[in-house]
Enzyme design. Structure first.
Site, PDB file in Angstrom:
ATOM      1  N   LYS A  46       0.813  -1.198   0.000  1.00 46.08           N
ATOM      2  CA  LYS A  46       0.000   0.000   0.000  1.00 46.08           C
ATOM      3  C   LYS A  46       0.858   1.264   0.000  1.00 46.08           C
ATOM      4  O   LYS A  46       0.393   2.353  -0.331  1.00 46.08           O
ATOM      5  CB  LYS A  46      -0.876   0.037   1.271  1.00 46.08           C
ATOM      6  CG  LYS A  46      -1.771  -1.159   1.454  1.00 46.08           C
ATOM      7  CD  LYS A  46      -2.484  -1.033   2.817  1.00 46.08           C
ATOM      8  CE  LYS A  46      -2.930  -2.358   3.334  1.00 46.08           C
ATOM      9  NZ  LYS A  46      -3.420  -2.262   4.728  1.00 46.08           N
ATOM     10  N   GLY A  47       2.096   1.147   0.432  1.00 44.34           N
ATOM     11  CA  GLY A  47       2.927   2.309   0.772  1.00 44.34           C
ATOM     12  C   GLY A  47       3.093   3.359  -0.298  1.00 44.34           C
ATOM     13  O   GLY A  47       3.252   4.546   0.019  1.00 44.34           O
ATOM     14  N   ASP A 102       7.487   3.151  -2.232  1.00 46.34           N
ATOM     15  CA  ASP A 102       7.645   4.195  -1.220  1.00 46.34           C
ATOM     16  C   ASP A 102       9.085   4.226  -0.725  1.00 46.34           C
ATOM     17  O   ASP A 102       9.715   5.262  -0.695  1.00 46.34           O
ATOM     18  CB  ASP A 102       6.663   4.010  -0.048  1.00 46.34           C
ATOM     19  CG  ASP A 102       6.709   2.606   0.563  1.00 46.34           C
ATOM     20  OD1 ASP A 102       7.397   1.714   0.024  1.00 46.34           O
ATOM     21  OD2 ASP A 102       6.040   2.387   1.591  1.00 46.34           O
ATOM     22  N   ASP A 105      14.467  -0.552   1.662  1.00 42.82           N
ATOM     23  CA  ASP A 105      15.213  -0.767   2.901  1.00 42.82           C
ATOM     24  C   ASP A 105      16.365  -1.710   2.557  1.00 42.82           C
ATOM     25  O   ASP A 105      17.466  -1.280   2.248  1.00 42.82           O
ATOM     26  CB  ASP A 105      14.245  -1.331   3.934  1.00 42.82           C
ATOM     27  CG  ASP A 105      14.883  -1.539   5.290  1.00 42.82           C
ATOM     28  OD1 ASP A 105      16.041  -1.146   5.463  1.00 42.82           O
ATOM     29  OD2 ASP A 105      14.226  -2.095   6.188  1.00 42.82           O
ATOM     30  N   LYS A 133      17.220   3.734   1.736  1.00 43.86           N
ATOM     31  CA  LYS A 133      18.043   3.736   2.953  1.00 43.86           C
ATOM     32  C   LYS A 133      19.480   3.414   2.576  1.00 43.86           C
ATOM     33  O   LYS A 133      19.730   2.598   1.692  1.00 43.86           O
ATOM     34  CB  LYS A 133      17.499   2.729   3.966  1.00 43.86           C
ATOM     35  CG  LYS A 133      16.127   3.139   4.495  1.00 43.86           C
ATOM     36  CD  LYS A 133      15.731   2.351   5.722  1.00 43.86           C
ATOM     37  CE  LYS A 133      14.284   2.635   6.076  1.00 43.86           C
ATOM     38  NZ  LYS A 133      13.791   1.774   7.159  1.00 43.86           N
ATOM     39  N   PHE A 154      13.639   4.016  11.073  1.00 43.41           N
ATOM     40  CA  PHE A 154      12.289   3.632  10.677  1.00 43.41           C
ATOM     41  C   PHE A 154      11.444   4.885  10.502  1.00 43.41           C
ATOM     42  O   PHE A 154      11.380   5.728  11.387  1.00 43.41           O
ATOM     43  CB  PHE A 154      11.648   2.679  11.688  1.00 43.41           C
ATOM     44  CG  PHE A 154      10.486   1.936  11.083  1.00 43.41           C
ATOM     45  CD1 PHE A 154      10.698   0.741  10.394  1.00 43.41           C
ATOM     46  CD2 PHE A 154       9.197   2.445  11.154  1.00 43.41           C
ATOM     47  CE1 PHE A 154       9.637   0.076   9.789  1.00 43.41           C
ATOM     48  CE2 PHE A 154       8.130   1.782  10.556  1.00 43.41           C
ATOM     49  CZ  PHE A 154       8.353   0.596   9.868  1.00 43.41           C
ATOM     50  N   ASP A 161       3.880   3.399   6.655  1.00 38.77           N
ATOM     51  CA  ASP A 161       3.173   3.165   7.912  1.00 38.77           C
ATOM     52  C   ASP A 161       4.067   2.618   9.011  1.00 38.77           C
ATOM     53  O   ASP A 161       5.116   2.031   8.762  1.00 38.77           O
ATOM     54  CB  ASP A 161       2.046   2.146   7.686  1.00 38.77           C
ATOM     55  CG  ASP A 161       2.600   0.740   7.435  1.00 38.77           C
ATOM     56  OD1 ASP A 161       3.418   0.582   6.506  1.00 38.77           O
ATOM     57  OD2 ASP A 161       2.232  -0.189   8.174  1.00 38.77           O
ATOM     58  N   ARG A 167      -0.149   6.593   7.746  1.00 36.85           N
ATOM     59  CA  ARG A 167      -0.025   6.753   6.287  1.00 36.85           C
ATOM     60  C   ARG A 167      -0.544   8.104   5.823  1.00 36.85           C
ATOM     61  O   ARG A 167      -0.146   8.618   4.782  1.00 36.85           O
ATOM     62  CB  ARG A 167      -0.815   5.662   5.553  1.00 36.85           C
ATOM     63  CG  ARG A 167      -0.262   4.256   5.737  1.00 36.85           C
ATOM     64  CD  ARG A 167      -0.876   3.324   4.703  1.00 36.85           C
ATOM     65  NE  ARG A 167      -0.714   1.922   5.043  1.00 36.85           N
ATOM     66  CZ  ARG A 167       0.339   1.166   4.699  1.00 36.85           C
ATOM     67  NH1 ARG A 167       1.341   1.703   4.041  1.00 36.85           N
ATOM     68  NH2 ARG A 167       0.394  -0.099   5.032  1.00 36.85           N
TER      69      ARG A 167
HETATM   70  P1  IMP Z   1      12.816  -4.012   1.754  1.00 39.83           P
HETATM   71  O1  IMP Z   1      12.264  -5.224   1.104  1.00 39.83           O
HETATM   72  O2  IMP Z   1      13.707  -4.341   2.915  1.00 39.83           O
HETATM   73  O3  IMP Z   1      13.504  -3.081   0.772  1.00 39.83           O
HETATM   74  O4  IMP Z   1      11.604  -3.241   2.414  1.00 39.83           O
HETATM   75  C1  IMP Z   1      10.786  -2.465   1.645  1.00 39.83           C
HETATM   76  C2  IMP Z   1       9.373  -2.416   2.158  1.00 39.83           C
HETATM   77  O5  IMP Z   1       9.313  -2.463   3.583  1.00 39.83           O
HETATM   78  C3  IMP Z   1       8.787  -1.101   1.716  1.00 39.83           C
HETATM   79  O6  IMP Z   1       7.892  -1.354   0.658  1.00 39.83           O
HETATM   80  C4  IMP Z   1       8.097  -0.556   2.924  1.00 39.83           C
HETATM   81  O7  IMP Z   1       6.702  -0.703   2.780  1.00 39.83           O
HETATM   82  C5  IMP Z   1       8.585  -1.371   4.099  1.00 39.83           C
HETATM   83  N1  IMP Z   1       9.492  -0.570   4.940  1.00 39.83           N
HETATM   84  C6  IMP Z   1      10.840  -0.652   5.000  1.00 39.83           C
HETATM   85  N2  IMP Z   1      11.366   0.271   5.831  1.00 39.83           N
HETATM   86  C7  IMP Z   1      10.309   0.964   6.302  1.00 39.83           C
HETATM   87  C8  IMP Z   1      10.189   2.103   7.174  1.00 39.83           C
HETATM   88  O8  IMP Z   1      11.167   2.680   7.676  1.00 39.83           O
HETATM   89  N3  IMP Z   1       8.916   2.559   7.383  1.00 39.83           N
HETATM   90  C9  IMP Z   1       7.812   2.006   6.824  1.00 39.83           C
HETATM   91  N4  IMP Z   1       7.871   0.956   5.992  1.00 39.83           N
HETATM   92  C10 IMP Z   1       9.111   0.433   5.738  1.00 39.83           C
HETATM   93 MG    MG Z   2       5.722  -1.088   0.999  1.00 42.30          MG
END
Ligand code: IMP
Ligand code: MG
Length: 180
Positions: A46-47, A102, A105, A133, A154, A161, A167
């Site tokens: 949803k982000g 969005d 990470d 990040k 975070f 969220d 959100r």
């Molecule tokens: P990744 O797979 O580790 O890159 O994480 C990405 C997903 O995790 C994103 O689509 C976000 O929805 C969620 N996410 C990662 N870090 C955060 C944060 O700091 N706040 C909110 N959502 C996060």
């Molecule tokens: Mg997301």
């Protein structure tokens, strides 16, 4: 500026003004790069819903949108296994696909979605994230467009969220570490 989300202290990181300036720059850049292309923007639910809604209004091209939904976070802040919840619905064959996230990470979510979308044989595949990040696995994950690069904190707001809360915040905040 201090406020709270789900009982946790937050600190302003990016104001809605800063965000909107950067989003319009990204829109201009993407418009330039995709001239004469058959653009489809795919938002990751949803982000990315707010970012995509703002970004698309700065794209001066014929474009279509679609969404994909994956589950990535088992609880509020810990990464879990990634699962495809809702796939895209329009044909992506021979289209120029831009994935809109969005935030990145570890980059694992985008990596997973890339595989899903490449299996549909698009003409091209690029990624755009509002926030990236710094600790991201630079070696094997690439992102073509990003709005801001931030430390490993975070964040919440502007679509992102904290356990589904926050959100709707127009600005982006850091969730502060709990005391003790
Ligand atoms: P990744 O797979 O580790 O890159 O994480 C990405 C997903 O995790 C994103 O689509 C976000 O929805 C969620 N996410 C990662 N870090 C955060 C944060 O700091 N706040 C909110 N959502 C996060
Ligand atoms: Mg997301």
């Amino acid at each position: 500026m201090i406020s709270q989300v789900s009982g946790r202290k937050t600190k302003l990181l990016l104001s809605s003004d800063e965000i909107s300036k950067r989003v319009s720059q990204l829109g201009r850049e993407i418009t330039q790069d995709y001239k004469d292309k058959d653009l489809v923007m795919i938002g990751v639910l949803k982000g990315a819903f707010i970012f995509l809604a703002d970004l698309i209004r700065h794209i001066k091209l014929k474009t279509e949108i679609d969404f994909i939904r994956v589950s990535s976070y088992k609880d509020a802040m810990e990464a879990g296994e990634i699962e495809l919840l809702t796939d895209t619905s329009i044909s992506l064959k021979d289209r120029d696909v831009l994935l809109v996230e969005d935030l990145l990470d570890t980059g694992g979510t985008v990596d997973f979605i890339r595989e899903t979308i490449l299996s549909k044989n698009p003409a091209s595949f690029k990624t755009c994230t509002l926030i990236k990040k710094k600790k991201m696995r630079e070696d094997d994950i690439t992102v073509d467009y990003f709005g801001f690069e931030i430390d490993d904190k975070f964040i919440v707001g502007y679509g992102t969220d904290f356990a589904e809360a926050g959100r709707n915040l127009p600005d982006i905040f850091v969730i502060e570490k709990e005391d003790g």
